[in-house]
Design a protein around this motif. Structure first.
Motif, PDB file in Angstrom:
ATOM      1  N   HIS A 354       0.831  -1.210   0.000  1.00  9.98           N
ATOM      2  CA  HIS A 354       0.000   0.000   0.000  1.00  9.98           C
ATOM      3  C   HIS A 354       0.869   1.265   0.000  1.00  9.98           C
ATOM      4  O   HIS A 354       0.724   2.133  -0.858  1.00  9.98           O
ATOM      5  CB  HIS A 354      -0.914  -0.031   1.235  1.00  9.98           C
ATOM      6  CG  HIS A 354      -1.836   1.144   1.341  1.00  9.98           C
ATOM      7  ND1 HIS A 354      -3.158   1.083   0.981  1.00  9.98           N
ATOM      8  CD2 HIS A 354      -1.636   2.417   1.737  1.00  9.98           C
ATOM      9  CE1 HIS A 354      -3.722   2.261   1.152  1.00  9.98           C
ATOM     10  NE2 HIS A 354      -2.827   3.094   1.628  1.00  9.98           N
ATOM     11  N   HIS A 358       1.800   4.663  -2.774  1.00 11.61           N
ATOM     12  CA  HIS A 358       1.957   6.113  -2.535  1.00 11.61           C
ATOM     13  C   HIS A 358       3.352   6.570  -2.989  1.00 11.61           C
ATOM     14  O   HIS A 358       3.517   7.639  -3.565  1.00 11.61           O
ATOM     15  CB  HIS A 358       1.778   6.439  -1.054  1.00 11.61           C
ATOM     16  CG  HIS A 358       0.352   6.324  -0.585  1.00 11.61           C
ATOM     17  ND1 HIS A 358      -0.692   6.946  -1.221  1.00 11.61           N
ATOM     18  CD2 HIS A 358      -0.202   5.678   0.478  1.00 11.61           C
ATOM     19  CE1 HIS A 358      -1.826   6.676  -0.580  1.00 11.61           C
ATOM     20  NE2 HIS A 358      -1.558   5.906   0.447  1.00 11.61           N
ATOM     21  N   GLU A 382      -5.508   7.419  -2.951  1.00 14.72           N
ATOM     22  CA  GLU A 382      -5.727   6.075  -2.404  1.00 14.72           C
ATOM     23  C   GLU A 382      -5.971   5.030  -3.489  1.00 14.72           C
ATOM     24  O   GLU A 382      -5.899   3.838  -3.230  1.00 14.72           O
ATOM     25  CB  GLU A 382      -6.859   6.087  -1.379  1.00 14.72           C
ATOM     26  CG  GLU A 382      -6.509   6.820  -0.083  1.00 14.72           C
ATOM     27  CD  GLU A 382      -5.320   6.227   0.675  1.00 14.72           C
ATOM     28  OE1 GLU A 382      -5.237   4.996   0.768  1.00 14.72           O
ATOM     29  OE2 GLU A 382      -4.460   6.989   1.148  1.00 14.72           O
ATOM     30  N   SER A 385      -2.423   3.664  -4.054  1.00 17.25           N
ATOM     31  CA  SER A 385      -1.924   2.741  -3.036  1.00 17.25           C
ATOM     32  C   SER A 385      -2.720   1.429  -3.018  1.00 17.25           C
ATOM     33  O   SER A 385      -2.134   0.343  -2.968  1.00 17.25           O
ATOM     34  CB  SER A 385      -1.982   3.410  -1.670  1.00 17.25           C
ATOM     35  OG  SER A 385      -3.272   3.942  -1.436  1.00 17.25           O
TER      36      SER A 385
HETATM   37 ZN   LIG Z   1      -2.992   5.286   1.916  1.00 10.97          ZN
END
Ligand SMILES: [Zn+2]
Length: 568
Positions: A354, A358, A382, A385
């Motif tokens: 995750h 990013h 998001e 990620s």
């Molecule tokens: Zn995140």
């Protein structure tokens, strides 16, 4: 203007920094000088951004380092707020010039929205609101229970809840709930004050209700409260029945009659015991994840390798380290840094996938000319990620060249997919509750009415959870959802992003190389285009409708069925 090197800027106090802003402020803004002026401003923003990131990170890496804490606080108190005020003046200057630098159209639109919302008289109210937030945090921070002769904080209770002994879980949950109910009046009092301030904030800015004010304050220019409600309706239609099926299978897995609140993590998530041990050392962790990114895509593998070689990964838990996991970045060099507290569990792998998503965003956006253009908003951040979580995880298994048994990976994957599916109904409760609160200000200010509404929403969206005998705890669930109190309307972002990530995963099942190419292309756009354009570039749609969510839910349920076959 010549920007100083970062090492020098790190030592400069406000008196030395101010002239840098003054120079930009004084300069005549014209078509011919615009690019140079923007570059100068952007470079200054990068310096401030990196100073913030490095000072803050230093306190997280070693919470006992008093020097680091002193430096961070001094910056927060004496320098940072002044840079933000000066930055605001430059925004106003650019807006007043009527000039639009290339690739800054969307960013200027957001700046204009912020400027339109700004009211001097709202500043003291916002200070008041954040003080209420501090009180809210204090109330929860002080909550502890006595367990086995020890005093446990709520965070410690969460780890203690990870036990196969159901009776123990029940006791822990009951004690915590009882402790939290003791603060019921205090939270209710705060709530009435929050609501009063919020109505005033909206009225001062010329809005008829807080929601329409807050919507713009969150810079949601690409979707409306009505879109949000359409999404809730879609969740009710397709995600809620699927979630009920997940909870039903969960009862079989645990060998229980019905799911009680103490059988869940964070109000909604299933869990598996015992936890899977996946690696021993940081070196092993990095090597294994690096190998997976290499397999996924050579560009991603290259980025991850840069992070390893440049020591931009601090992954293992150790004494004195701050909590949690996150990805930060060093703006002047355009590099990410990942901070984690791994203990070698299977779930740590997912967190690193995750956060790497990013980090890849940071690598990709570096070619945009201005710092202003970097951030796309959480609805898309998001996606970056979550997509990595979804695409990387299957490579952990031996049959895909990984190092974990097929069964262990199936268990991890199952829990991940269940969590993501179960999130939508819970998100819907949190979002629907806030729509109701701000559409009905008077009722929404009355804690008893809020209790009733929350319970009603739980029944609608999470009907499979058995609260019998604990009605008071059920009703006061809104007390314990900090977003409702501290960050109103900030929640749907995760649900939308997750839907986007699953759409990309669906594409990847057909053509992974193409899906990843689109993914990287979208990341490289930073925040320079609208949300629907970002999603589309990534091969998805910013969607609120039943059909799109339905397809994704179906895909998840098919995968869950496949995974269950792999688990003995
Ligand atoms: Zn995140």
């Amino acid at each position: 203007m010549k920007t100083p090197p970062f090492e020098k800027f790190l030592e400069m106090d406000w008196e030395e920094i101010q002239p840098l802003y003054d120079d930009l402020e004084k300069e005549q803004l014209e078509e011919e000088t615009l690019t140079a002026w923007m570059t100068g401003w952007s470079d200054l923003r990068k310096l401030v951004d990196e100073r913030y990131a490095r000072l803050s990170l230093a306190t997280e890496l070693d919470t006992t380092d008093e020097e680091a804490e002193k430096a961070y606080h001094a910056f927060l108190e004496e320098v940072y707020p002044k840079t933000q005020t000066a930055d605001q003046k430059l925004k106003e200057k650019l807006l007043a010039s009527g000039l639009v630098p290339d690739g800054m159209e969307i960013i200027l639109k957001k700046m204009r929205t912020e400027a339109d919302l700004f009211r001097e008289e709202n500043l003291p109210l916002m200070t008041e609101e954040s003080k209420l937030g501090t009180q809210y945090n204090k109330i929860f921070g002080a909550q502890t229970i006595e367990w086995g002769g020890e005093e446990l904080t709520l965070t410690q209770v969460k780890s203690a809840m990870l036990t196969t002994d159901r009776n123990e879980r029940k006791q822990l949950w009951e004690m915590t709930s009882e402790r939290q109910l003791a603060d019921r009046d205090a939270i209710n009092d705060l709530w009435v004050k929050f609501m009063g301030i919020r109505a005033q904030l909206a009225a001062n800015a010329g809005f008829k209700d807080y929601r329409s004010f807050r919507w713009l304050q969150r810079l949601r220019l690409d979707y409306s409260p009505e879109d949000s409600k359409r999404f809730l309706a879609a969740v009710k239609q397709v995600a809620v029945p699927a979630a009920t099926r997940v909870y039903q299978r969960y009862t079989k897995r645990l060998g229980i009659e019905s799911v009680r609140p103490w059988d869940l993590l964070n109000n909604q998530t299933t869990f598996n015991l015992p936890a899977i041990q996946a690696f021993e050392t940081e070196e092993e962790f990095i090597a294994r994840v690096g190998a997976i990114f290499n397999k996924l895509d050579p560009v991603l593998g290259g980025y991850f390798n840069t992070m390893r070689e440049s020591k931009l990964l601090d992954l293992m838990n150790r004494k004195g380290k701050g909590p949690g996991g996150f990805c930060t970045s060093f703006a002047t060099v355009g590099l990410p840094f990942i901070f984690m507290n791994s203990v070698g569990r299977g779930s740590d792998l997912r967190v690193l996938f995750h956060e790497s998503g990013h980090a890849f965003h940071v690598f990709e956006r570096i070619n945009l000319p201005y710092h202003h253009q970097w951030r796309p908003g959480l609805e898309f951040a998001e996606v970056a990620s979550t997509t990595m979580e979804l695409l990387a995880e299957p490579y952990l298994a031996e049959d895909r060249g990984g190092f974990m048994s097929v069964e262990d990976v199936a268990i991890s994957r199952l829990l991940n997919l269940e969590e993501k599916l179960l999130f939508w109904p819970y998100m819907a409760v949190v979002v629907a509750f806030q729509h109701w609160v701000y559409e009905n200000h008077q009722l929404g200010t009355d804690p008893a009415a809020c209790d009733q509404k929350w319970a009603e929403l739980i029944d609608q969206y999470m009907p499979a959870i058995n609260w019998k005998g604990y009605e008071e705890v059920k009703q006061t669930g809104w007390h314990r959802k900090l977003h409702i109190h501290l960050a109103p309307f900030y929640y749907i972002e995760y649900g939308l992003a997750s839907l986007g990530a699953f759409q990309i995963m669906a594409k990847a099942k057909k053509d992974q190389a193409r899906a990843l190419r689109d993914y990287l292309k979208a990341l490289a756009l930073g925040g320079t285009v609208t949300l629907p354009e970002l999603y589309r570039a990534a091969g998805a749609e910013l969607a609120f409708d039943t059909a799109t969510l339905g397809e994704v839910v179906e895909l998840i349920e098919r995968d869950l069925a496949e995974l269950e076959k792999k688990i003995s």
